[in-house]
Design a protein around this motif. Structure first.
Motif, short mmCIF file in Angstrom:
data_model
loop_
_atom_site.label_atom_id
_atom_site.label_comp_id
_atom_site.label_asym_id
_atom_site.label_seq_id
_atom_site.Cartn_x
_atom_site.Cartn_y
_atom_site.Cartn_z
N GLN A 50 0.86 -1.19 0.00
CA GLN A 50 0.00 0.00 0.00
C GLN A 50 0.89 1.23 0.00
N GLN A 52 1.07 5.44 -0.13
CA GLN A 52 0.37 6.71 0.06
C GLN A 52 0.94 7.71 -0.95
N TRP A 56 -4.36 12.46 0.34
CA TRP A 56 -5.74 12.12 0.00
C TRP A 56 -5.86 10.94 -0.96
N TRP A 57 -4.71 10.32 -1.37
CA TRP A 57 -4.74 9.29 -2.41
C TRP A 57 -3.86 8.12 -2.02
N GLN A 60 -2.92 0.53 -3.83
CA GLN A 60 -2.52 -0.75 -3.26
C GLN A 60 -2.47 -1.80 -4.37
N ARG A 92 -5.83 -1.46 -6.39
CA ARG A 92 -6.95 -0.77 -5.73
C ARG A 92 -6.51 0.66 -5.44
N THR A 93 -7.44 1.58 -5.53
CA THR A 93 -7.13 2.97 -5.20
C THR A 93 -8.21 3.52 -4.27
N VAL A 94 -7.80 4.39 -3.36
CA VAL A 94 -8.73 5.06 -2.46
C VAL A 94 -8.45 6.56 -2.54
N ILE A 95 -9.48 7.33 -2.81
CA ILE A 95 -9.36 8.79 -2.85
C ILE A 95 -10.29 9.33 -1.77
N THR A 96 -9.72 10.11 -0.86
CA THR A 96 -10.48 10.66 0.27
C THR A 96 -10.70 12.15 0.04
#
Length: 97
Positions: A50, A52, A56-57, A60, A92-96
């Motif tokens: 994972q 960072q 905010w992004w 993984q 996988r991507t996570v945007i907060t």
């Protein structure tokens, strides 16, 4: 944005191994299809990282290698044979916000 390849304190890595075994009652009993191989066990080796990218992004990546998928499930295209070992990759991507 953080420079590519620069580890951050929020980065994480993991490796794991999973093993699943079919009991004799399932693999040799009512769930066996006549003319197909008996199912036994499945093993999965997995590695993930994972990263960072920015506060905010997060990205993984994951890689899995599966030995004896489904305990040796039958190959629908080759009667009497089993599905071969498989490699699986994912991102996988996570945007907060």
């Amino acid at each position: 944005m953080i420079s590519p390849g620069t580890p951050t304190q929020n980065d994480a890595q993991e490796t794991s191994e999973l093993y699943g075994n079919f009991s004799g009652g399932i693999s040799k009993g009512a769930f066996q299809t006549p003319g197909y191989p008996v199912r036994s066990a499945e093993t999965v080796i997995e590695a993930t990282y994972q990263y960072q990218v920015a506060p905010w992004w997060m990205l993984q990546g994951e890689l899995q290698y599966i030995f004896h998928p489904g305990g040796g499930i039958p190959d629908p295209n080759n009667r009497g044979a089993r599905i071969g070992n498989e490699a699986v990759a994912g991102l996988r991507t996570v945007i907060t916000f």
